[in-house]
Design an enzyme around this catalytic site. Sequence first.
Site, PDB file in Angstrom:
ATOM      1  N   GLN A  70       4.942 -13.655  28.293  1.00 38.76           N
ATOM      2  CA  GLN A  70       4.583 -14.684  29.330  1.00 38.76           C
ATOM      3  C   GLN A  70       3.304 -15.608  28.634  1.00 38.76           C
ATOM      4  OE1 GLN A  70       4.262 -11.970  32.856  1.00 38.76           O
ATOM      5  NE2 GLN A  70       4.666 -14.158  33.537  1.00 38.76           N
ATOM      6  N   LEU A  99       4.582 -15.755  37.614  1.00 35.85           N
ATOM      7  CA  LEU A  99       3.801 -16.648  37.080  1.00 35.85           C
ATOM      8  C   LEU A  99       4.341 -17.896  36.099  1.00 35.85           C
ATOM      9  CD1 LEU A  99       0.564 -14.396  36.292  1.00 35.85           C
ATOM     10  CD2 LEU A  99       0.828 -15.974  38.200  1.00 35.85           C
ATOM     11  N   GLY A 150       0.763  -8.586  37.636  1.00 36.68           N
ATOM     12  CA  GLY A 150       1.157  -8.251  36.589  1.00 36.68           C
ATOM     13  C   GLY A 150       1.541  -9.359  35.487  1.00 36.68           C
TER      14      GLY A 150
HETATM   15  O1  GNR Z   1       1.870 -11.991  40.282  1.00 36.58           O
HETATM   16  C1  GNR Z   1       3.234 -11.267  40.540  1.00 36.58           C
HETATM   17  N1  GNR Z   1       3.540 -10.828  41.613  1.00 36.58           N
HETATM   18  C2  GNR Z   1       4.921 -10.060  42.052  1.00 36.58           C
HETATM   19  C3  GNR Z   1       5.341 -10.044  43.128  1.00 36.58           C
HETATM   20  C4  GNR Z   1       6.521  -9.147  43.331  1.00 36.58           C
HETATM   21  C5  GNR Z   1       7.070  -8.720  42.278  1.00 36.58           C
HETATM   22  C6  GNR Z   1       6.609  -8.907  40.924  1.00 36.58           C
HETATM   23  C7  GNR Z   1       5.454  -9.618  40.790  1.00 36.58           C
HETATM   24  S1  GNR Z   1       4.755  -9.901  39.293  1.00 36.58           S
HETATM   25  C8  GNR Z   1       3.927 -11.260  39.379  1.00 36.58           C
HETATM   26  C9  GNR Z   1       3.123 -11.698  38.335  1.00 36.58           C
HETATM   27  C10 GNR Z   1       4.228 -11.941  37.081  1.00 36.58           C
HETATM   28  O2  GNR Z   1       4.891 -13.094  36.940  1.00 36.58           O
HETATM   29  N2  GNR Z   1       4.406 -10.917  36.128  1.00 36.58           N
HETATM   30  O3  GNR Z   1       5.239 -11.199  35.266  1.00 36.58           O
HETATM   31 NI    NI Z   2       6.723 -12.522  35.986  1.00 38.17          NI
END
Ligand code: GNR
Ligand code: NI
Length: 175
Positions: A51, A97, A46
């Site tokens: 971000q 991230l 996501g």
């Molecule tokens: O890559 C992501 N993995 C994730 C794992 C568990 C709950 C939410 C996430 S989102 C994250 C990527 C991210 O930072 N999205 O904002």
């Molecule tokens: Ni995130």
Amino acid sequence: MAKLKILVAPDPLLKQKAHPVTEVTDEIRTILDDMLETMYAAPGIGLAATQVGIDKRLVVMDLANTEEGEEPAPMKFINPEIISLSEEEAVLEEGCLSVPEFYEDVIRPAKCKVKALNENGEEFITEGEGLLAACLQHEIDHLDGELFIDHLSRVKRAMIIKKLIKIKKHQTVKM
Ligand code: GNR
Ligand code: NI
């Protein structure tokens, strides 16, 4: 298509509440495609516009397990809004991230229903549980200036921020 730079905490831009999109234009569709490219390259499941330093309520997600042979399933959300949350809660280990290398259990409502616009400006509703519910809530939190570490204890959050600052200090600027 362009890959965007992902901001890492602590960064004041990550604490900003993003503004709604007023009109779904080609510019918005291009940003969504660039966000997907950035998310796949990271890789992540996501990404919220906050971000990548874009002050707009935009989210992309793809929960497909391509390593297990599933076809990519990109999702795009414009102005996503939570319209209901379950009373039941669930724990899931989350990462972000913008908080690289830290993974912690987060307690959230187990199910959620989200209303958003698609890239044609049409309203749709997504209902989810499990990873989908956690990810939707995680991304909408970003649009409101919140990180998953804001759901942890003050002590845990402070420890993670301190380590992130230390890592940033030791980094040289990439050219
Ligand atoms: O890559 C992501 N993995 C994730 C794992 C568990 C709950 C939410 C996430 S989102 C994250 C990527 C991210 O930072 N999205 O904002
Ligand atoms: Ni995130």
